[in-house]
Design an enzyme around this catalytic site. Structure first.
Site, PDB file in Angstrom:
ATOM      1  CE  LYS A 123      -6.304   2.001  -0.768  1.00 58.05           C
ATOM      2  NZ  LYS A 123      -6.936   2.092   0.532  1.00 58.05           N
ATOM      3  CD  GLU A 137       5.962  -3.863   3.610  1.00 57.39           C
ATOM      4  OE1 GLU A 137       5.361  -4.761   4.204  1.00 57.39           O
ATOM      5  OE2 GLU A 137       6.345  -2.809   4.169  1.00 57.39           O
ATOM      6  CE  LYS A 176      -3.718   2.171   2.686  1.00 55.05           C
ATOM      7  NZ  LYS A 176      -4.578   2.000   3.874  1.00 55.05           N
ATOM      8  CE1 TYR A 184     -14.967   3.275  -2.893  1.00 51.48           C
ATOM      9  CE2 TYR A 184     -12.955   3.628  -4.158  1.00 51.48           C
ATOM     10  CZ  TYR A 184     -13.591   3.469  -2.951  1.00 51.48           C
ATOM     11  OH  TYR A 184     -12.863   3.496  -1.787  1.00 51.48           O
TER      12      TYR A 184
HETATM   13 ZN    ZN Z   1      -5.459   3.461   8.397  1.00 53.86          ZN
END
Ligand code: ZN
Length: 325
Positions: free
Chosen positions: A249, A234, A195, A314
């Site tokens: 992300k 990661e 992220k 979305y």
């Molecule tokens: Zn957070």
């Protein structure tokens, strides 16, 4: 041997031929629909920067969940807007917290829908940071203790998958441990593994969860957008610690990371098509500058081509309407 033996245009001659040799297709089963739960009754308030997405009270979120199931979308990702915020983020792990209530209601009324809960604290703290702040710095290990509480409370409410979003070190192994110790061995973990610290999340925090940072930024825990090899580290650590699904992300600017991750790790890979990406596309479309339908499909297909198995977006309901037509 090249031209004239090989003419790649032969297979592009018409739509039937192009369909036959198409390498990647969008399926409604690939999508996860984000949902925002709020307190109250009868609330269905459109989030203006994310048109087509709503703040929903528990009664209305059940209706929305039914519609999502009927469209064939298999899963939702739940976020909560709490009633009150405090430094211990108590609503995040309250039995009657907004997410816990929404999970119970959805699992009772729409049991087949896969419910994924976002596990973080930033919606629940007054400063908007993802855990406990000590001397202006996000303290990893004391934040993990709160993350454990949130994890167990979401599992108790009936979540099928918990999705840790804070990018804290060691959070996956700690979550796996508390889930197993509390007899939730079948609750899966979808880790926000890579992220990146991105401005593309701003619409989500400003209008989605209404949790704006009081000071500082999230660069001490989220990743530097310049780093791809670190993203692979990661992801490797999260898999080692017990993640069932890993995630990259945001999406659009990070497809190189998605590609590398899928080449390296043969595990289910999710991508998060974030609020800023959605808002940019909608804004350009609203002033007539782009063909929204075509660009949306091109964008979502590019996620699959890069290697994503699951797309959190979305656009999920819109695309499901088109795919089901
Ligand atoms: Zn957070």
């Amino acid at each position: 041997m090249g031209f004239p033996v090989h003419r790649l245009r032969r297979l592009r001659k018409n739509e039937y031929l192009r369909n036959m040799v198409r390498e990647n297709r969008l399926n409604v089963e690939n999508f996860i629909c984000p949902l925002f739960a709020v307190h109250g009754n009868g609330v269905k308030q459109e989030i203006s920067i994310l048109p087509g997405n709503y703040h929903l009270s528990v009664d209305r979120i059940v209706e929305e969940a039914k519609e999502i199931r009927d469209l064939g979308i298999p899963a939702v990702l739940l976020f909560g807007v709490p009633q009150s915020k405090n430094l211990e983020a108590t609503e995040a792990y309250d039995h009657n917290g907004i997410v816990q209530r929404a999970v119970r209601a959805i699992k009772e009324e729409v049991p087949q829908l896969v419910v994924i809960t976002d596990v973080c604290l930033c919606e629940y703290t007054p400063h908007g940071h993802c855990g406990v702040i000590k001397d202006g710095y996000l303290d990893n290990d004391s934040s993990l203790e709160l993350i454990e509480k949130v994890t167990v409370s979401h599992a108790q409410a009936g979540a099928d998958i918990v999705a840790p979003a804070a990018m804290l070190d060691g959070q996956i192994s700690r979550m796996r441990k508390v889930l197993d110790e509390s007899s939730h061995t079948n609750v899966a973990i979808m880790a926000y593994s890579a992220k990146f610290a991105s401005k593309l999340y701003d619409p989500f925090f400003k209008e989605g969860t209404e949790s704006v940072l009081e000071f500082g930024d999230k660069r001490t825990h989220q990743m530097d957008c310049a780093n791809a090899f670190e993203a692979l580290r990661e992801i490797a650590l999260d898999i080692e610690e017990g993640a069932d699904i890993v995630m990259v992300k945001p999406a659009m600017f990070y497809l190189d990371v998605v590609y590398r991750a899928k080449e390296r790790f043969k595990v289910p890979l999710a991508i998060y098509n974030v609020s800023g990406e959605y808002a940019m596309l909608k804004a350009a479309s609203s002033i007539g500058k782009i063909d929204e339908f075509e660009i949306r499909n091109e964008m979502l297909t590019s996620f699959k081509r890069a290697g994503a198995d699951l797309i959190i977006s979305y656009h999920a309901k819109e695309i499901a309407h088109n795919l089901n037509r």
